[in-house]
Design a protein around this motif. Structure first.
Motif, PDB file in Angstrom:
ATOM      1  N   SER A 216      -5.703  -0.429   8.480  1.00 20.06           N
ATOM      2  CA  SER A 216      -7.153  -0.462   8.302  1.00 20.06           C
ATOM      3  C   SER A 216      -7.586   0.404   7.124  1.00 20.06           C
ATOM      4  CB  SER A 216      -7.845   0.007   9.584  1.00 20.06           C
ATOM      5  OG  SER A 216      -7.419   1.315   9.938  1.00 20.06           O
ATOM      6  N   ASP A 217      -6.923   1.541   6.946  1.00 17.30           N
ATOM      7  CA  ASP A 217      -7.196   2.408   5.797  1.00 17.30           C
ATOM      8  C   ASP A 217      -5.967   2.367   4.891  1.00 17.30           C
ATOM      9  OD1 ASP A 217      -8.074   4.220   3.980  1.00 17.30           O
ATOM     10  OD2 ASP A 217      -8.070   5.954   5.327  1.00 17.30           O
ATOM     11  N   GLY A 218      -5.815   1.247   4.218  1.00 19.50           N
ATOM     12  CA  GLY A 218      -4.638   1.055   3.389  1.00 19.50           C
ATOM     13  C   GLY A 218      -4.839  -0.059   2.385  1.00 19.50           C
ATOM     14  N   PRO A 219      -3.823  -0.351   1.596  1.00 13.40           N
ATOM     15  CA  PRO A 219      -3.969  -1.316   0.504  1.00 13.40           C
ATOM     16  C   PRO A 219      -3.956  -2.764   0.962  1.00 13.40           C
ATOM     17  CG  PRO A 219      -1.719  -0.527   0.612  1.00 13.40           C
ATOM     18  CD  PRO A 219      -2.485   0.264   1.636  1.00 13.40           C
ATOM     19  N   TRP A 220      -4.600  -3.607   0.160  1.00 11.82           N
ATOM     20  CA  TRP A 220      -4.469  -5.052   0.293  1.00 11.82           C
ATOM     21  C   TRP A 220      -3.278  -5.470  -0.563  1.00 11.82           C
ATOM     22  CZ3 TRP A 220      -7.273  -8.620   3.170  1.00 11.82           C
ATOM     23  CH2 TRP A 220      -8.397  -8.116   3.840  1.00 11.82           C
ATOM     24  N   ILE A 221      -2.527  -6.462  -0.083  1.00 11.43           N
ATOM     25  CA  ILE A 221      -1.315  -6.902  -0.783  1.00 11.43           C
ATOM     26  C   ILE A 221      -1.420  -8.398  -1.047  1.00 11.43           C
ATOM     27  CG2 ILE A 221       1.202  -7.026  -0.685  1.00 11.43           C
ATOM     28  CD1 ILE A 221       1.095  -4.756   1.395  1.00 11.43           C
TER      29      ILE A 221
END
Length: 261
Positions: A216-221
């Motif tokens: 949720s608090d991280g990068p989109w890939i």
């Protein structure tokens, strides 16, 4: 007077002086001990203690706080720790006796022989996605930022991520030798499409383009291959036609995107 007699007189005088010095030293030591015993113990300032208590968590988690300082804090605050086994609940019951007289009870799972505390399946799946773009060091930071713990309840480190990957046969992230990465973060993917990152993220959230968002608090890939599809080009074309609106839609049209955060 013979020489031997003179030596005996000198030795006798030196011995007398030595005994007097020892007696004086013992007298001084006795006075110091009596003074220390009569001096009342210093009373801690309640306000100062309150300030210390409010800053304890910050001091404990500070990167400059080493193991030696943490041991001093524990010895200062904790009188004793008593551990018992609750067989019925299969738990270890830890009773902490604090110096001030308060007591705290903690319960931990009692791992049986041959039993291992396993890492959450959701974390394992997230790591499988994150290794597409991130090193073990960066993955550890992302997991900690999301408040995730190891199977034993510890914070993640690079070494723990590496061990977990090895146990689950997850490959290590390796940058492409030719510099053309098959998987891209949001910023690089948006740059490739020549659109704003927010535009691409909103499209991904709406399911208009395939992407992974493991935390949720991280990068989109994004897969590089997905950025050359008709759907991706359509998103980019809308954005170019309507530069004022990230999604490329007219303000009177119903929004296709469920989130703008």
């Amino acid at each position: 007077m013979p020489l031997t007699t003179a030596n005996r007189l000198v030795a006798s005088e030196l011995e007398a002086r030595w005994n007097r010095a020892l007696a004086h030293a013992a007298e001084v030591e006795g006075k110091i001990a009596m003074h220390d015993a009569a001096r009342p113990a210093p009373i801690a300032d309640p306000v100062a203690l309150s300030v210390l208590a409010s800053n304890l968590k910050t001091a404990w988690n500070a990167p400059t706080t080493d193991a030696r300082l943490k041991k001093r804090i524990v010895r200062t605050l904790i009188h004793e720790v008593v551990a018992n086994i609750d067989d019925a609940a299969s738990e270890i019951v830890i009773l902490v006796h604090w110096v001030g007289g308060a007591h705290s009870e903690l319960r931990l799972p009692n791992r049986r022989r041959g039993q291992r505390n396993s890492t959450s399946a959701n974390i394992i799946e997230a790591v499988r996605r994150l290794v597409l773009i991130a090193s073990d060091d960066l993955i550890a930071g992302l997991l900690n930022r999301n408040g995730l713990k190891t199977g034993n309840g510890n914070r993640w480190t690079r070494e723990r991520v590496t061990s977990m990957r090895s146990n689950h046969r997850i490959p290590l992230f390796k940058p492409a030798e030719d510099g053309i990465e098959p998987w891209l973060k949001l910023g690089n993917a948006a740059k490739l499409l020549k659109i704003a990152p927010k535009t691409l993220r909103l499209a991904a959230e709406a399911g208009e383009i395939e992407a992974f968002h493991p935390l949720s608090d991280g990068p989109w890939i994004f897969a590089r291959a997905s950025l050359i599809t008709t759907a991706a080009q359509s998103i980019a074309e809308r954005a170019r036609q309507n530069p004022r609106y990230p999604t490329g839609s007219h303000p009177n049209q119903q929004s296709l995107f469920s989130s703008t955060t």
